[in-house]
Design an enzyme around this catalytic site. Structure first.
Site, short mmCIF file in Angstrom:
data_model
loop_
_atom_site.label_atom_id
_atom_site.label_comp_id
_atom_site.label_asym_id
_atom_site.label_seq_id
_atom_site.Cartn_x
_atom_site.Cartn_y
_atom_site.Cartn_z
N CYS A 104 0.83 -1.20 0.00
CA CYS A 104 0.00 0.00 0.00
C CYS A 104 0.87 1.26 0.00
O CYS A 104 1.76 1.39 0.84
CB CYS A 104 -0.93 0.01 1.20
SG CYS A 104 -2.04 1.45 1.23
N HIS A 175 2.00 -7.36 -6.87
CA HIS A 175 1.50 -6.35 -7.81
C HIS A 175 2.67 -5.96 -8.71
O HIS A 175 3.69 -5.47 -8.22
CB HIS A 175 0.98 -5.14 -7.04
CG HIS A 175 0.26 -4.15 -7.89
ND1 HIS A 175 -0.65 -3.26 -7.37
CD2 HIS A 175 0.31 -3.89 -9.23
CE1 HIS A 175 -1.13 -2.50 -8.36
NE2 HIS A 175 -0.54 -2.86 -9.48
#
Length: 338
Positions: A104, A175
């Site tokens: 994040c 990711h």
């Protein structure tokens, strides 16, 4: 399905299809909706901080419906003791696995020195992983980026993964973008840094014993099939939210259900769910229907479906008849198109 991963969590079943943890999106209502569309997909909570679990309303934060299994609790933090406590709370609440957020890029997360910035201190993540793994008998996994800021190389990702693997971690959700913490907003970090799938593929080739799930830009069945020739699984993010019926297509192709559910069947099930939720008295209809706006994406009348739900769900006194009203509006518009 049993809880605690005895038979319900397909972390080692290939291919793995999962829905990414997304802040402000993948709450319990969203996960219930997604489960109707994809019975075998692995669902993830929004990130919950270890500090919030230690000092907040733990029962509320860890609420979920039994139908959501297999469901993974994602936790953010950097203190091994607090992270172990969070993992223990997740296990006791019935989650099937615990995932550490190391991806994040938000300012709030950076100020707390966790999330993507933790990629620069893999030993800290390894300490958290070790403490969490010792605290619970369910899998503990890691979700990261491929790099952070100037640390954008195969060698950097390799060091991070090797450090965690040496601590015992065997499952990585990655990711395939770097996180740019200086100059890009969290929203921009989801799209601006270019995707680098080959870096994730190469990581899997170097560590064939690890489970590697790729996240970022997965939209079509062709996308998914191409990735699954290289890695163990796919994690679908924005596409699952903006075009949720795509989950049914993924389920039919790669999951356990070969006969797809219809959109109308999903609406009926969500109407029953909403009825039960509203009877609790602490849920508003708008909190449920906001996740369903994209259900008819690409079909005639989709705009009328979205408009009816988004405008009417905020009005006082609205009830679950709104679902029928929205379906009627969509069908009426579709007939005019035909």
């Amino acid at each position: 399905m049993s809880v605690h991963g005895e038979t319900s969590l397909p972390l080692n079943r290939k291919p793995i299809v999962s829905v990414a943890p997304m802040m402000d999106w993948t709450d319990r209502h969203c996960r219930y909706f997604h489960r109707l569309l994809a019975p075998s997909a692995v669902l993830y909570t929004e990130m919950v901080t270890a500090a919030a679990l230690a000092h907040g309303d733990t029962a509320r934060l860890l609420q979920f419906d039994a139908s959501e299994h297999p469901v993974v609790l994602q936790v953010g933090g950097n203190d091994p003791g607090l992270m172990a406590d969070a993992a223990r709370a997740g296990f006791e609440a019935g989650f099937d696995a615990i995932n550490i957020n190391v991806g994040c890029p938000s300012d709030r997360v950076q100020s707390g020195a966790f999330g993507a910035c933790l990629m620069k201190t893999p030993a800290v993540v390894a300490d958290c992983f070790a403490a969490m793994s010792a605290a619970v008998p369910i899998p503990v996994t890691v979700k990261s980026r491929i790099g952070v800021d100037e640390a954008d190389s195969d060698a950097f990702l390799d060091t991070f993964v090797r450090t965690l693997a040496d601590a015992g971690c065997t499952h990585f959700d990655i990711h395939a973008r770097i996180a740019i913490l200086k100059g890009l907003s969290p929203k921009e970090n989801r799209t601006v840094p270019p995707l680098n799938y080959p870096r994730v593929y190469a990581l899997k080739q170097r560590y064939p014993e690890l489970v590697v799930v790729i996240n970022g830009g997965v939209q079509t069945l062709d996308d998914a099939a191409a990735h699954l020739r290289q890695v163990d699984g796919i994690m679908i993010g924005r596409e699952a939210y903006q075009n949720p019926f795509s989950l049914t297509e993924m389920e039919t192709a790669f999951g356990t259900r070969r006969t797809p559910v219809t959109r109308e069947q999903v609406v009926t099930s969500m109407q029953h769910y909403a009825t039960a939720q509203l009877e609790r008295g602490d849920v508003q209809l708008k909190h449920i229907v906001r996740h369903m706006l994209g259900l008819f994406n690409g079909l005639p009348g989709a705009r009328q479906w979205r408009r009816t739900l988004s405008e009417r769900s905020h009005q006082k006194g609205v009830d679950v008849s709104l679902f029928d009203e929205a379906l009627d509006a969509r069908l009426s518009a579709a007939r005019h198109v035909a």
